[in-house]
Structure formats: C-alpha cells, structure tokens
Design a protein around this motif. Structure first.
Motif, short mmCIF file in Angstrom:
data_model
loop_
_atom_site.label_atom_id
_atom_site.label_comp_id
_atom_site.label_asym_id
_atom_site.label_seq_id
_atom_site.Cartn_x
_atom_site.Cartn_y
_atom_site.Cartn_z
N GLY A 1268 0.80 -1.23 0.00
CA GLY A 1268 0.00 0.00 0.00
C GLY A 1268 0.83 1.27 0.00
N LEU A 1269 1.94 1.20 -0.72
CA LEU A 1269 2.84 2.37 -0.73
C LEU A 1269 2.17 3.60 -1.31
N HIS A 1270 1.38 3.40 -2.37
CA HIS A 1270 0.73 4.55 -2.99
C HIS A 1270 -0.32 5.15 -2.07
N HIS A 1271 -1.06 4.25 -1.36
CA HIS A 1271 -2.05 4.76 -0.42
C HIS A 1271 -1.38 5.55 0.68
N ARG A 1272 -0.32 4.97 1.21
CA ARG A 1272 0.38 5.66 2.30
C ARG A 1272 0.88 7.02 1.82
N GLN A 1273 1.40 7.06 0.58
CA GLN A 1273 1.93 8.33 0.06
C GLN A 1273 0.81 9.37 -0.06
N VAL A 1274 -0.34 8.91 -0.49
CA VAL A 1274 -1.47 9.84 -0.61
C VAL A 1274 -1.91 10.34 0.75
N LEU A 1275 -2.00 9.40 1.70
CA LEU A 1275 -2.44 9.81 3.03
C LEU A 1275 -1.43 10.73 3.69
N VAL A 1276 -0.19 10.42 3.54
CA VAL A 1276 0.83 11.30 4.10
C VAL A 1276 0.68 12.71 3.54
N LYS A 1277 0.43 12.81 2.20
CA LYS A 1277 0.30 14.12 1.57
C LYS A 1277 -0.92 14.85 2.14
N LEU A 1278 -2.00 14.07 2.33
CA LEU A 1278 -3.21 14.70 2.82
C LEU A 1278 -3.05 15.15 4.28
N LEU A 1279 -2.52 14.24 5.05
CA LEU A 1279 -2.41 14.56 6.48
C LEU A 1279 -1.38 15.65 6.74
N SER A 1280 -0.36 15.65 5.94
CA SER A 1280 0.65 16.71 6.13
C SER A 1280 0.09 18.08 5.81
N HIS A 1281 -0.94 18.12 4.97
CA HIS A 1281 -1.56 19.41 4.67
C HIS A 1281 -2.81 19.64 5.52
N GLY A 1282 -3.02 18.72 6.50
CA GLY A 1282 -4.16 18.90 7.39
C GLY A 1282 -5.49 18.63 6.76
N VAL A 1283 -5.48 17.82 5.74
CA VAL A 1283 -6.70 17.49 5.03
C VAL A 1283 -7.17 16.12 5.49
N PRO A 1284 -8.37 16.03 6.00
CA PRO A 1284 -8.86 14.72 6.40
C PRO A 1284 -9.01 13.83 5.19
#
Length: 1395
Positions: A1268-1284
């Motif tokens: 799930g590397l791509h999912h993790r990368q997407v979530l990291v990007k979202l969470l790092s920008h404070g986006v749920p």
C-alpha cells in the motif's frame, strides 16, 4: 566626297514642333500719349549675325548664332537663335507705350563687351546694353548643354534711364509712308545714332551718347548745314518740297570718328552726308544708271527705292540702290570712292534688272545681291545674283516653300480623322501658333493654353472637332456614309483655318544674309526659314530651261558633250514631270509605300501619259533627244550623282585630337541645337523629295526609251539591253531609296511609355548594346520628332561632324568656314548615313534603341524587296520589333534567318563580339545564338528559347562545353514550363557531369516545391541513383524542416524501391532532428508521425534485420544550430562518434517520448521551449506539473519509472481543489479533460474536486503497489496538509494495510481515528466486518492465524491513558482488546485441545 553644289538655293522652314513660343513681355514707357491720328507703319523684320573673329567659327561661342526681330505696331519681338546649342530665355517682346516702331528702326550691334539693341519709334529712340555672349562665361571651355541667351536680363534694365532712351520732339517725329525710313548704328565710342527721314525732307540724326543727353543733327538737302542744340520747329525753318523726302537711308561709321549717312530720296537722287561735318558730300541722280526705256517710268515716283551698304575687302565700301518702277525694278551696285581731300565719287559696278512688281526687302553682301518680292498671289519670290562675276545678269533661283494643298485627298479605305491629323501634325507643315489660333476660331470658346504640349494640342484638336460634330447631329441614327461626310466637313473646316493662319504667319518681311558666314535667312512674320544651296543634281532638275545657256551651266560633267546630253535629259525629265498628274503621282507613291515594284508602277503611269498625250509629249521628247549623242551615258552620269553609296568610315575616335579643349568642345556642339536638328533634317527631306520625283521621272523616261527603241537610242540593241538590265534596275533602286528617305523624314516618332523604355533597356543590356550612342534620353522629345531628327540628334550629327572635321585639310575653322558648304556637307553625310545600300547600320540601331518599333518595321518592310545590304541585321531588327509587339514566333523565325549572316555584316559581327576568353572559343554563330537566347530569356519566352537552343545544338557538334550549356538551358526552361519528362530527358543528355548534377539538384528542388513528387520519385535515374539520394539528403539537411518535405520525398523514394530500412532511417533522422531543432506543436506532431513511420518500416523487415542506425547529433547542445556556434560563426567539420544501433523497442520508447512531449506542448504551449532534450524523468515531472497524469503514467510504464511522483502531484491538486475557489475549479477542468476516464454513469452533478478525487481513486485502484505504498503516500500528503482523508481512501487503505494506516494516524497524532480504527480492526478479527480489512477468515479455533499490530496499539493505549479527554475512548479500546484477548485464549485452548 563632297556633293557638287549648284547656283540656286532652296528654303527650309526650321520652326520647331513644339507649343507656342512664349515671349517675355517688357513694357517701356518713355513717350507721352499721342494727341490723335496715330501713325501706322508696316510690319518689318531683320537679323543680326555675330562677328566670329575673322571666320574662326568653331572656336567662338557666337558661331552660327544670331538675333532676329520682327516689329508690329508698338511691339518688337526679339529672338536669339543658335545652331550650336539651345538657348534659354531667348525670346522677349518689347512694348513701347504710345509709340509705333519704325521699319528699319531696329538694329543690333556688338562691342567686345556688350550687345546693343537699338530701337527707333516715331516718338523715341532706345538703346539696350546686354552682355556679350563671350563675356557671360568665365572659361573659354563652355560645356553646358543649354546656354543662357543675351536676352535673359532684358527685363532688369531701367529703360527709363536717360542713357537707355530719349524722346523725339514732335518737330522731327516721323510720319507714315516714305517718311518711315530709318537706320541705326553704334559708334566705337558707344554712341547710338538714329537716322530718321524728316517729315520736312532730308535726314535727322538723333544721337544718344554713352554719357550725356541726346541731341539731334539735321542733314539738309542744301549745302548749308547746322547743328541743332535747341529744338526748332519746322515752321521756322521753312518747308521742303515732297521730292526731297527720303525713301531709304543707310549709314556706316568711318575710321576717323565720322559716319556717313546715305539716303535715296523720292526725287531719285542719292545723297551722302558726313555726320561729323554736317555736309552733303555727294549727290547723284540714279536715273543716270537706268536705261532710257526705264527712265520715263522711273520719273513718276520714288517711294519704293531702297539702299544698302556693305564693306568689301577688295573694293571697300559698296552700296546697292533698288530703283522701283511699276512692274519693273533695277538694282544699281556702286562702289563709293574717296580721295585725299575727302571728296567722294561713285563707280558703277553692275546694273541688275528684275520684273517683279512688289519689292519687300533686299540684302547686299560683298559679292551678292539677295532680293525678296511678292508675286500677284502674295507668294514670296527670292532670288540672288553675283554682281561681280555674273556677266549675263541671270538671277539664281531660290525655291521657296510652296503653300500647302488646299484639299486633303482621303482614300476610300482611310479614316478622315486620322488622315487630317497626320496632315495637320506632320513635321513642319503648320506651326503650333497657327494650329492654336485656328483652334480658337474653330471652338469659339475658351482659349487654348499657349504652353500646351504638342501631344496635348493634338488631343485638343481631336476633342474640338468631335464635339463640334456631335453638337451638329440632330438625328439619332444615320448611315456610315453620312457620318463620314460630316467628318470630312468639320475636319476640312479646321484644316482651312490652319491654312489661313499659316499663310498669315508665313508672310515674308525681310531677308538677311550674314556678311561673315553667308548664312541666308528669310524672315517671315511667324518664323524664320533658312536658304540652303541646292545640290547640282537638284538644281538641274528644279530649274527651267532658260537657266541653262551653255554646257558650262551643267556642273556634273567635265566634258561639254556630256554636259549637253545631261542638260537635254533634264529637259526631258521636266517635260515628263509636268505631264504626271496628281492622280498618277499618288498611284506611284502608293506603290512605293506598299513596297511594290516601281518598274511595274512606272509602266502603268507611262501608259496613262501616252493614252492622254494631247500635247505631243513624245514628239517633244524626241526632238530634245535628237542632239543627245549617248542618252545611256548621260543617264548613268545622273544616276552616279544620285547614288549615295559610299564606303566612308565615320569612325568613333576623338574629335579633333590635335586641337585645344575649347575648340574640341565647340566643334562637338556644331549644329546640335533643336533649330539645327530641324534645319538639317528638313533640308534632307526637301532633297529626298526632289530626288524622288527626279528618279520617278527618270524611270518613266527609261521606260519610254524602251518603247521608242532606236528612234531615240543611236546604239540600238546594246543600249536597250544595257538600259533594261542595268540602268532601269539601278534607277528603280534609287527611287525606292529616296522615297525611303523622304518617308523617314516625314514620319513622326511614337510616344514611348516608361515601362516600355525600361524593358527596351533591359533587352539592350541582354545584347550588350545598352551603351549605344543612338539612345535619346528624353522620351517626350522622341514623340515630337521625325525618325530622321531622332537619328540626327542621337548619333547621326556626331558621326557627320566627326567626318566633316576629319576631311578638313587645315583646321577646325577651315572645316566650317563656309556655312553653305558645311551645311551641304552635313546634309550629304546624313543622307549617306541613312542610305540603305551603305554598310552602316546606325539608323536602325537608333530606332531600336528608342523603342520606335513601328517605324523600324516600316523601314525593313520598305527595303526588303530590293536592298541586299545588311539583310541579316534587318531580320534581327525585325525580330526585335516582333518581340516588342508580343509576336514571339515571328521573332524566332527572323532570328533564325539572321543567323546565316553573322560573320558577314558589321552590326552582327559587333553584336557577336567575344566578351571573354570563354566566349572567344565559341564560333560566331554560337555567340549569336547565346545572345539571342539571353534576350529571349529576358523577354520571358521559354518555348522559343527551347526551340532556338535545339537549333543551336547543330552548331555545337564539336564543342562539348557549348552543348552542355545549351542542354542546361533546355532543361531549365522545360522545367520552368512544367515539362518534367522533357526536362529529365535534357538532363540525361547533358554531357557535362557537373552541369548534369546541378540540373539534377534543380530538378529535385523545383519538383519538390511544386509538390510534383510523383514524377520525381518515378524517374529511372539511370546511373544517377546515388546522386539523387545525396542531393535530397543534402537538401533535407540544409533547409528548414517545416518549410520543405525533402525527408518525406526521400522516404517515398526508398519505399518506391522497397528499401524499407533506408526509408525508416530517413524518418528516424527527421524525427530526431525535429525533436532537436523544432520546438513547436507542428514539429512534435511531425516527429510523432516520423517515429510511427520508422516503426512501420522496421516491422516490414524480418526480425533479425529489424534495426537501424541512430543519427548522431552534430551539436553537443540540444536545440543548438547544427551549422553555427553560439557566436554565429560556422562550425568546423563534425567529429566522428560511435554509432548507436536502434531496435524496434528503442523506437517505441522514442515514439512514447515524442507523444508525451506533443501532449504537453498542446496542453501548455509555453512548455515548447523546455521539452527539447528532456529525459524521461524530467518529462514525467513536466507532465505532472501540467496535470497530464495519464501521459505521465504511460511514460512511467514504458520506462519503468516509479509512480510515486504521480500520486504525490495528483494528491496535491486534489487538496488545492478541495479548498480552492470557483476560479480554481474552472481552471481544473482543463487538465481534468486531458485525463478523461472511461464514462461512468453518474446521476448527480459532480464538481472538479469530485472528478479529481475520482481520478486519484482510479489510479490507486488500477495501479496498486506493494504494502500500500501509494495509499500511504497519498495519506501522508493529505495529512501533512491537514486534510482529512476521504472515506473511500481510508476504506481502501484498510483493505491494503490497516497497520500502516494506524501508524500514520499515530504519527499525525490522530488518536481518535486511531482508536476507532483499532476497535474496527479488532471487530474484524473477531468476525464482524472482516472483509473491509482484507481479512479472509476471522479469528476462530479453526483459523487462528490472525495478528494485531501490538506495538502501535500499545502506543495508542499509552497516549489515550495519558489524555484526560479520551478516558471513555481508552475504556472502550481496553474493553475491546480484552474481548479480543479472551477470544484469542479460547481459540488457543481449542487448538491445543485438538492437538
């Protein structure tokens, strides 16, 4: 050889064909207004000829220069003329207010520094001092084409100044009639003297000194004289008888500051006074010199007496007195003798008798008397006589210009308008002033502008007649005959008006003869004409029988017997001339004009003469021929004199090389003015017209000889044979030649447009004839001139003058010492230059150089039937005319006909002269063909070039280089015409390999530019296959990739020959160059197609041979010019590099790169500058920045690149859209459209953000990653920008790696979400919703293989325990874990129990 001159003269009207001459008006007010009954004097005229310093004419600026004047009422019109240069401001009109200019009251005198104009009116005398021509220029060498006249500054003089004029008291004011006699002269001290006929008798001399006041001296008929210092009325002096009145007066200054005043009075007495002594020195009765039969008639009245004075080097001072009597007159020539005691006497020299009724004027020279009369029809009659050597008293004739015909003959096939226009505006028929005045009367409307041009005047005349004709028409329809009748009616009316005004302007007023050069002028009211000596042959033909008293009067024959025979033949010719009617003459002229046989026409005319022989013409001719010993020999003498054929070399060297610069410059201007041009050419016209009639009559006489046979020919048969075989053909040729000269002198040049003149210059340049001296700079001058005038002005004058001076035995002055001889020689030389049987060809060259194609065609047409000289040159000129008229095929035929005469005629030899060493190696015929080919190319006739070049190949059998040049020409023009197959054949025939290669290169380029690639590809190219490929490759690599399609051509060339690897290599090279050099959408599109074509070619090859060589870049810097470095300088030869081999998969990668670049540039045109030379990774980054995620994914797939950057970039765009405004939403649709997913049925309207999230979801589902590397990368990007993270993402990640999701929550301190996740995960393990976490089987005794990420769970528990706000959550989580643990324990026991 100079022509033999006769004793007679002929008149030449030398007025220029221009608009009305404009006089500058100068008003002079000196005398008070008369009381009543103003005196009227007749019109008068005169002329003054400059003294040229002892006859050195050429050296002086005043050579052939004179001032003429006419008086009418209160006006004096002064005009300065020059035959050696055009004068500016040379016409002025002096108007004397309240005065009448007296006849003979105008005189011009010259001093070393000034020219003085003396004018005497009935109330005043005037003196105008003007600068002398020799003082108007600082240098002796005057090179200006136009000179200032001495009359230029007349208007600047203060005419009211005392030194310029004085009033005549009423007591001495002349009356009309005989009292109008006057004479004026200038003394050496500058005093102006005016001798006036006193009303009371005698002479009054008004002296206007250079300094001081004017005074009068009365010269009485008594012996007592007194000087009047105070004006005394005549009543106090006593009245004189009417017989003491003065009829004519003359004066001359002596060397001892004295002046002699000579007067012939009404009482027939000649009286001589000394002005200084105021004494009558001589009184003689002129009746003593008259025969007894004339005395009685002469005693009645002496009002018509005239007197003239002249100085003679041999006899001193001579005078001539004209004694007038009814229907008779007499000239008495006397010599004035003086002894030491100042006593004068008269010595009789000659008495000359004449029978004319109305004397007008006469002139006296050192040896001749020139007289002018009016006959009963008011026609001028001019005669001259040498009073010293003429013992018989026979006057020499002067053949004046006859009046124009009163009616114009119009043929049935001629247009009246054109005919009348040709007649009215023919050279020197009417002056512009006469036409303008006639037009004013005809129009009865606004005046015509006096400065209208000659062509403009012609248009005005045409318009006036047409308007008058239309205004007279009352019916709408009428027949052609009626319309023609109206045309003739109105045009004849205008023509009649022109005749009347021309006759008025031609009224003779005076005759003037230069005492220095013997130039004779007839001064008419509206213009000046010159009297030139007749040639001997013309003199014999024009003169009547009574002028030949002996054989010595025939100057053509040395032997008296031959002279008598010639005179008898001339008498016969004059008889025939009188018998030829105007209709016969017209028929003969029409035959000559249509280039028909003169012999046949003469036979028909002779038949008509014999048919209506009412006056026994044949018998008269037979009687005249009885005393002729040898008619054939006499006729040959005449023909020899008429024949102008000569081998004179006119040369082109410097003029008078041994003389000074001033003499050479003056000689170069001899007879160069517009007046001289008109004079010489009109003289030639007169001579040619006279000799045309002479040859016509000679041909008629010869035909009559054949009729009469032995009756007139003593020799019989041999003479008849000689006449038939030799004399008649020669006479016929002379007749045609002189008719040609007459025709040329009367035909007016056509107006030339500027573009036609420019095209003609281009043609001359192609022939290397653009430096011809026959070119006239002014196109406007050509339209006003006849063909002969044009030739004379351009080059004929220079050639004639050069020959004239080269034949002079002494110096330049002796060459032009006698004006009559030099003018006759110039006319003779000009006729020889125009003579068609001479080898010179300068006249047709002149016509060609000045675009006179119609006249040139007419010239060639007229001489073609009989002239055997310059045949090839004439055909060449005719070809030039056809070219100018657009008749190219006729021109080609004439060029071919002229080729056979190339080495025989001087003009063609000069035309084919070698320009360089290479041309010198060719034969003259080849040089000729090359010149003509160049001309046809300039004209733009490629078909004719091909035809002529094919003919020229026959002349180049042994000349390989010429053959190659001709085949190259043929190839070029076939190619220009689109004859591709013929051009290819010419290319194959070319024997020169280098020229063949040049032609091949041109064929490739031209057919490619025309898009005629089918022909180019399908030609066989025997032995030229490699050369074709090399040319196309060279062109392809050297021209703009987008502007030309040489690569496509080469691709088709190889495909047509089934060479697929070469074809693919071509497309590969094009694609590589496009990617390197062309940064545009068009270039990238073309590059994509190139790679596709290359891939197709490799797929057509067997797999083991499916490879090609990668083209090597010639530049180390991508995008740089392959030919120049960064400084713009040419780079050196390329360095050899290692060759790269490409297979099919390599091409596919290049194709994908090109496709992605194209998509990027289409989406973002600004990216065109940065896509060149990018690596796959760089290109992926650019695609992601542009939002082209689909292309980026494809590129990553081909080059096996990670997709992490793609998900990172797409997630970031989703975040921006999530929180962006409406503008961001609108912009997002652009890149979303470029990443369109497959259609999905969606019942509700979605936003750009929704589409972006859906795209991200699609990428995550379609391209999964390990752990799930791509999912993790997407979530990291979202969470790092404070986006749920969205629910679908969390749900998807749960299925992939719930533990990783938990760790992410913990990393970003999302304890609540983490606790909920753990609770859900535990429930899934326990069997409630296990499918949402990717758990296939929940925890049970049968499936104990489950696990829980205890480390993050422990971390979560600790975090929740330490947080007061999450106590409940912590309790729930602990309870859930407890349940899990229980379940684990139970499952464990059960497993253990089973074991």
């Amino acid at each position: 050889m100079a022509a033999t001159l006769g004793r007679s003269f002929f008149e030449v009207c030398a007025f220029e064909r221009e608009a009305v001459q404009r006089f500058r008006d100068v008003q002079i007010k000196l005398a008070p207004a008369p009381a009543s009954g103003a005196v009227k004097f007749p019109d008068s005229a005169g002329a003054f000829h400059y003294d040229n310093g002892g006859g050195d004419k050429v050296h002086s600026i005043t050579s052939n220069r004179f001032i003429s004047w006419t008086t009418s009422g209160d006006a004096v019109q002064l005009t300065e003329h020059s035959l050696d240069g055009n004068l500016l401001n040379n016409a002025v009109r002096l108007r004397f207010a309240h005065c009448q200019v007296m006849p003979g009251g105008v005189a011009v005198a010259e001093t070393p520094n000034n020219v003085a104009v003396l004018v005497a009116t009935n109330q005043s005398v005037h003196r105008l001092l003007l600068p002398h021509p020799e003082r108007m220029y600082r240098s002796d060498v005057v090179t200006e084409l136009h000179l200032q006249s001495v009359l230029t500054d007349v208007g600047k003089l203060n005419s009211e100044d005392a030194c310029h004029g004085a009033a005549i008291p009423a007591a001495f004011s002349p009356a009309g009639g005989a009292a109008g006699a006057c004479a004026a002269w200038l003394t050496r001290r500058g005093d102006a003297n005016y001798a006036l006929a006193s009303p009371a008798g005698g002479v009054v001399v008004i002296t206007l000194p250079a300094q001081g006041e004017a005074f009068a001296t009365e010269l009485k008929t008594t012996w007592t004289m007194r000087r009047l210092s105070v004006w005394i009325p005549s009543a106090m002096r006593g009245e004189q008888t009417a017989w003491d009145g003065v009829a004519g007066v003359a004066a001359r200054e002596l060397d001892d500051d004295d002046s002699l005043v000579l007067a012939v009075c009404l009482d027939h007495k000649l009286r001589l006074w000394s002005l200084r002594d105021q004494a009558c020195l001589l009184e003689a009765d002129m009746l003593d010199y008259m025969p007894l039969v004339r005395k009685n008639a002469g005693r009645c009245w002496g009002a018509g007496h005239r007197v003239r004075l002249t100085s003679c080097a041999a006899s001193g001072l001579c005078l001539a007195v004209y004694l007038a009597a009814p229907r008779m007159g007499q000239f008495v020539v006397l010599q004035l003798l003086a002894d030491d005691n100042n006593r004068y006497g008269l010595e009789h020299i000659s008495s000359l008798f004449c029978a004319q009724e109305t004397p007008v004027d006469f002139a006296l020279t050192a040896g001749d008397v020139w007289a002018l009369w009016l006959d009963e029809d008011n026609n001028a009659v001019v005669k001259c006589i040498n009073f010293e050597q003429n013992v018989s008293g026979k006057w020499n004739q002067v053949f004046v210009q006859p009046r124009s015909e009163e009616e114009v003959q119009i043929g049935a096939d001629q247009d009246p308008r054109e005919t009348y226009l040709d007649v009215i505006f023919s050279p020197h028929r009417f002056t512009a002033a006469a036409i303008v005045k006639a037009l004013r009367i005809f129009r009865r409307g606004p005046d015509v502008l006096p400065d209208v041009s000659w062509e403009g005047l012609k248009k005005e005349v045409t318009l006036a007649v047409e308007n008058a004709l239309q205004s007279s028409v009352t019916e709408f329809e009428f027949s052609q005959e009626e319309y023609r009748h109206l045309q003739v009616q109105f045009w004849s009316k205008l023509y009649t008006c022109c005749l009347q005004y021309q006759e008025a302007l031609a009224t003779p007023l005076a005759i003037s003869v230069s005492p220095h050069s013997h130039m004779a002028c007839l001064l008419r009211k509206g213009f000046i004409s010159f009297l030139l000596p007749c040639f001997a042959i013309d003199h014999l033909y024009l003169s009547s029988d009574e002028h030949f008293l002996s054989e010595d009067d025939v100057p053509l024959a040395e032997e008296s017997t031959v002279g008598a025979d010639v005179a008898a033949l001339m008498s016969c010719l004059r008889v025939l001339r009188d018998e030829v009617s105007s209709e016969m003459a017209s028929d003969m002229e029409s035959a000559l004009r249509h280039a028909e046989s003169p012999e046949r026409s003469a036979k028909l005319v002779l038949d008509k003469i014999l048919a209506q022989d009412n006056q026994n013409v044949v018998e008269d001719i037979q009687n005249k021929l009885q005393d002729v010993s040898n008619p054939t020999a006499a006729m040959l003498v005449l023909l020899t004199e008429l024949d102008l054929e000569t081998d004179l070399d006119y040369g082109d060297g410097p003029l008078l090389p041994g003389e000074s610069m001033s003499v050479r410059v003056s000689a170069s201007r001899l007879y160069s003015s517009a007046t001289a041009v008109s004079l010489v050419c009109q003289a030639l016209s007169h001579v040619s017209a006279t000799r045309t009639l002479l040859c016509r009559d000679a041909l008629l006489l010869l035909k009559l000889f054949l009729r009469l046979g032995e009756h007139v020919l003593p020799g019989g048969g041999p003479q008849l044979l000689q006449i038939q075989q030799e004399v008649i053909p020669r006479t016929s040729q002379l007749l045609s030649s002189y008719f040609l000269l007459r025709h040329l002198s009367r035909s007016v040049g056509a107006q030339v447009a500027e573009d036609a003149a420019d095209a003609n210059l281009q043609h001359l340049s192609a022939l290397h004839l653009n430096d011809t001296p026959a070119l006239i700079n002014s196109a406007a001058a050509v339209s006003r001139q006849s063909a002969v005038e044009m030739f004379y002005q351009s080059c004929g004058r220079k050639m004639a003058v050069r020959h004239l001076f080269s034949q002079s035995s002494n110096s330049a002055a002796s060459a032009a010492a006698s004006w009559n001889d030099s003018m006759a020689n110039v006319v003779q030389l000009l006729a020889q230059l125009l003579w068609p049987s001479n080898s010179g060809f300068s006249f047709p060259e002149c016509l060609m150089a000045n675009c006179q194609y119609t006249q040139l065609q007419d010239y060639v047409r007229l001489i073609a039937p009989w002239c055997q000289v310059n045949i090839g040159s004439c055909r060449f000129m005719l070809a030039q005319c056809y070219l100018a008229n657009g008749e190219g095929h006729k021109a080609l035929r004439c060029f071919q006909e002229a080729a056979s005469e190339v080495e025989k005629e001087e003009f063609l030899v000069r035309l084919t002269g070698a320009e360089d060493d290479r041309a010198a190696a060719c034969s003259p015929a080849l040089r000729y063909y090359n010149k003509v080919l160049r001309l046809l190319e300039d004209v733009g006739l490629p078909e004719l070039v091909i035809q002529l070049a094919m003919l020229a190949l026959a002349e180049a059998v042994d000349d390989v280089s010429s053959q190659a040049a001709l085949w190259t020409r043929i190839f070029k023009h076939h190619l220009d015409l689109g004859h591709n197959s013929e051009a290819y054949e010419a290319l194959i025939q070319n024997p020169d390999s280098s020229m063949q290669l040049d032609c091949l290169r041109q064929l490739v380029v031209v057919l490619c530019e025309r898009a005629q690639l089918h022909d180019l590809v399908h030609f066989s190219y025997v032995n030229l296959h490699d050369e074709v490929v090399g040319i196309i490759e060279s062109r392809a690599r050297g021209v703009d990739l987008l502007a030309h399609n040489y690569y496509e051509l080469l691709y088709a060339f190889h495909i047509n020959r089934h060479n697929y690897r070469k074809a693919g290599t071509v497309m590969l090279e094009l694609g590589v160059r496009l990617g390197r050099e062309v940064c545009s959408v068009r270039g990238l599109k073309k590059q994509v197609n190139c790679f596709l074509a290359a891939i197709n070619c490799l797929r057509l090859i067997r797999p083991e041979y499916a490879w090609m060589v990668l083209p090597v870049s010639e530049s180390e810097h991508p995008g740089a010019s392959p030919k120049r470095n960064s400084d713009g300088e040419f780079v050196g030869p390329p360095v050899k590099r290692q060759v790269d081999i490409l297979e099919l998969r390599d091409l596919e990668k290049e194709f994908m790169m090109a496709t992605c670049r194209l998509a990027l540039v289409q989406h973002q045109p600004r990216a065109a500058a940065v896509v060149v030379g990018t690596s796959p990774c760089e290109l992926v980054r650019l695609l992601l920045d542009a939002g082209l995620f689909t292309c980026a994914r494809q590129l990553c797939g081909v080059f096996k690149l990670p997709l992490a950057p793609l998900f990172d970039a797409l997630t970031f765009r989703c975040i921006k859209l999530q929180f962006g405004g409406e503008e961001a939403q609108n912009e997002a649709w652009l890149w979303l459209a470029a990443n369109q997913l497959s259609s999905v049925v969606n019942t509700k309207e979605s936003s750009a953000a929704d589409e972006a999230w859906r795209l991200l979801s699609w990428f995550l589902s379609e391209f999964p990653s390990s752990n799930g590397l791509h999912h993790r990368q997407v979530l990291v990007k979202l969470l790092s920008h404070g986006v749920p993270p969205p629910d679908w993402l969390v749900k998807s990640y749960k299925e992939v790696d719930a533990a990783a999701l938990l760790r992410l929550y913990l990393n970003f301190d999302l304890l609540d979400a983490a606790a909920e996740l753990v609770i859900e995960y535990v429930d899934a393990l326990l069997g409630r919703g296990h499918q949402y976490f990717g758990i296939k089987k929940p925890l049970s005794a049968r499936n104990p293989c489950v696990w829980l990420p205890y480390t993050p769970v422990d971390q979560l528990m600790v975090a929740l325990k330490d947080t007061q706000t999450n106590r409940d959550l912590y309790k729930r989580l602990a309870d859930k874990l407890a349940d899990y643990h229980k379940m684990v324990e139970n499952a464990t026991r059960m497993v253990l129990a089973r074991r």
